[in-house]
Design an enzyme around this catalytic site. Sequence first.
Site, PDB file in Angstrom:
ATOM      1  N   CYS A 267      45.882 -18.623  -5.604  1.00  0.00           N
ATOM      2  CA  CYS A 267      46.798 -18.229  -6.670  1.00  0.00           C
ATOM      3  C   CYS A 267      47.953 -19.205  -6.845  1.00  0.00           C
ATOM      4  O   CYS A 267      48.656 -19.161  -7.849  1.00  0.00           O
ATOM      5  CB  CYS A 267      47.361 -16.839  -6.384  1.00  0.00           C
ATOM      6  SG  CYS A 267      48.363 -16.728  -4.871  1.00  0.00           S
TER       7      CYS A 267
ATOM      8  N   GLU B  10      39.785 -12.390  -8.549  1.00  0.00           N
ATOM      9  CA  GLU B  10      41.150 -11.841  -8.511  1.00  0.00           C
ATOM     10  C   GLU B  10      42.148 -12.980  -8.419  1.00  0.00           C
ATOM     11  O   GLU B  10      41.896 -13.987  -7.749  1.00  0.00           O
ATOM     12  CB  GLU B  10      41.312 -10.904  -7.316  1.00  0.00           C
ATOM     13  CG  GLU B  10      42.685 -10.260  -7.223  1.00  0.00           C
ATOM     14  CD  GLU B  10      43.445 -10.656  -5.948  1.00  0.00           C
ATOM     15  OE1 GLU B  10      44.344  -9.905  -5.540  1.00  0.00           O
ATOM     16  OE2 GLU B  10      43.132 -11.723  -5.386  1.00  0.00           O
TER      17      GLU B  10
ATOM     18  N   ARG C 194      51.840  -3.923  -7.143  1.00  0.00           N
ATOM     19  CA  ARG C 194      51.272  -5.249  -6.867  1.00  0.00           C
ATOM     20  C   ARG C 194      50.323  -5.613  -8.002  1.00  0.00           C
ATOM     21  O   ARG C 194      49.114  -5.422  -7.910  1.00  0.00           O
ATOM     22  CB  ARG C 194      50.531  -5.213  -5.525  1.00  0.00           C
ATOM     23  CG  ARG C 194      49.825  -6.495  -5.115  1.00  0.00           C
ATOM     24  CD  ARG C 194      48.929  -6.228  -3.922  1.00  0.00           C
ATOM     25  NE  ARG C 194      48.118  -7.370  -3.580  1.00  0.00           N
ATOM     26  CZ  ARG C 194      48.529  -8.391  -2.836  1.00  0.00           C
ATOM     27  NH1 ARG C 194      49.749  -8.398  -2.359  1.00  0.00           N
ATOM     28  NH2 ARG C 194      47.721  -9.392  -2.560  1.00  0.00           N
TER      29      ARG C 194
ATOM     30  N   ARG D 205      47.913  -7.579 -10.237  1.00  0.00           N
ATOM     31  CA  ARG D 205      47.011  -8.713 -10.123  1.00  0.00           C
ATOM     32  C   ARG D 205      46.079  -8.714 -11.341  1.00  0.00           C
ATOM     33  O   ARG D 205      45.783  -7.665 -11.907  1.00  0.00           O
ATOM     34  CB  ARG D 205      46.178  -8.649  -8.833  1.00  0.00           C
ATOM     35  CG  ARG D 205      46.993  -8.842  -7.555  1.00  0.00           C
ATOM     36  CD  ARG D 205      47.532 -10.251  -7.463  1.00  0.00           C
ATOM     37  NE  ARG D 205      48.217 -10.516  -6.216  1.00  0.00           N
ATOM     38  CZ  ARG D 205      49.518 -10.321  -6.012  1.00  0.00           C
ATOM     39  NH1 ARG D 205      50.270  -9.821  -6.980  1.00  0.00           N
ATOM     40  NH2 ARG D 205      50.075 -10.599  -4.850  1.00  0.00           N
TER      41      ARG D 205
END
Length: 417
Positions: free
Chosen positions: A78, A118, A162, A164
Amino acid sequence: MDDHKEPIRYLDLCSGIGGFHQAMDRLGCICVGASEIDQVCIDTYRANFPDTPMLGDVRDLDPKDLPDFQFVCAGFPCQPFSKAGKRKGFKDESRGQLFYTIMDIIDAHDEVEFILFENVRNLADRKEYWETIQEELAKRDFTITTRPIILSPSDFGIPQIRERVFILGIRSDVKNHDLLPYGQIIEDDLWLRKATCKPNAAFDILDETPSNPVRLAPDKEEALFAWDEFREEIGITTIGFPIWLSCFGLGIEFDRTFFNQIGLESMPGWKQNYVRRNRHLYQMNRDYIDAWVRRYNMLDRTKLLQKFEWNCGEDVPDIKHGLVQIRQSGIRVKRPDCFPSLVAMATTPLIWDESINHFREITIREAARLQSFDEEFVFTGSSKQVYKELGNAVNVEIAYQLAQGLLRLRNSGLTLK
């Protein structure tokens, strides 16, 4: 999974410690191999999934040497897209290009039917990033969502905020056209079982008597109580801005003198606003604040303990009933409905523990519950390394529901667990 077919086989790329693996196991799928470069993550993965071949760095793989698989899971790095990184995106030669490495693997395996990736929320913020993903997968005849799917554990009743972005795809020739008549995967078609977090849900994941709790250092705990006294005395529950000692202008009589001293006019507008509001707060409560600063030696403390942000409104009676984080931006207190995001770089959230009468870090097992990990999951490495592992992991429940939703869209009508 299916009355007539073998179990779905999947490849776990940029696997971390096995968040996707746990989700796919619940669906009865078989992992043909996992790719990861972090040695601590590899050790943890092996400790929990000893029968899964560890393949090393995805960049070193020869796609043609991999066994057949129908499903690709990937938590590709990421950092190229994160606010904490340099945000080079797909131009990042070391990590952003891993997306194309994964595409190369798919190109070598025409049996691949599903993808589930993800990444951080910021990936969805740049139009060119999402368009690149759509274009590359369209070249390979995958149908994906028309817009990024952004989910948080809190969307499923898990007390962690969170966000994502998840990238889902199904090969166009195997999808169920009765379910997807317009050629698109729609989020509603995934049958996600969402739920809201109830008040105080964060406390539900805590152990009543945790083993070896890590107490907050005495000087930091003292600072928390000092700020709680400040909050109660000044009445800042609805004040709406962070409190910064450096913006009070302690001991300076005139506003203009202080503003000139710190160079107010050269600051961006948002910071000027904070400075002015903090200065006004000080001027209105000067006698108390001066005495409070001396009593608790606030100016001798580290800069991060000189900043305080109360995000609980009037819903939380005191700091013991909130969730605390000590960040580079200062002390932040939130309502106990959801923990702040577990991330690899941030400090561990703090809670007040009546059993030890002190603030403590949440334990590894408690943090694992925020990521929906199995209670029997084994962790390796130091505590710091484990928190980092969990901070980088995909949430198992979200991965499970998305994978299950994808598999339901297959034309053959898989029978799922």
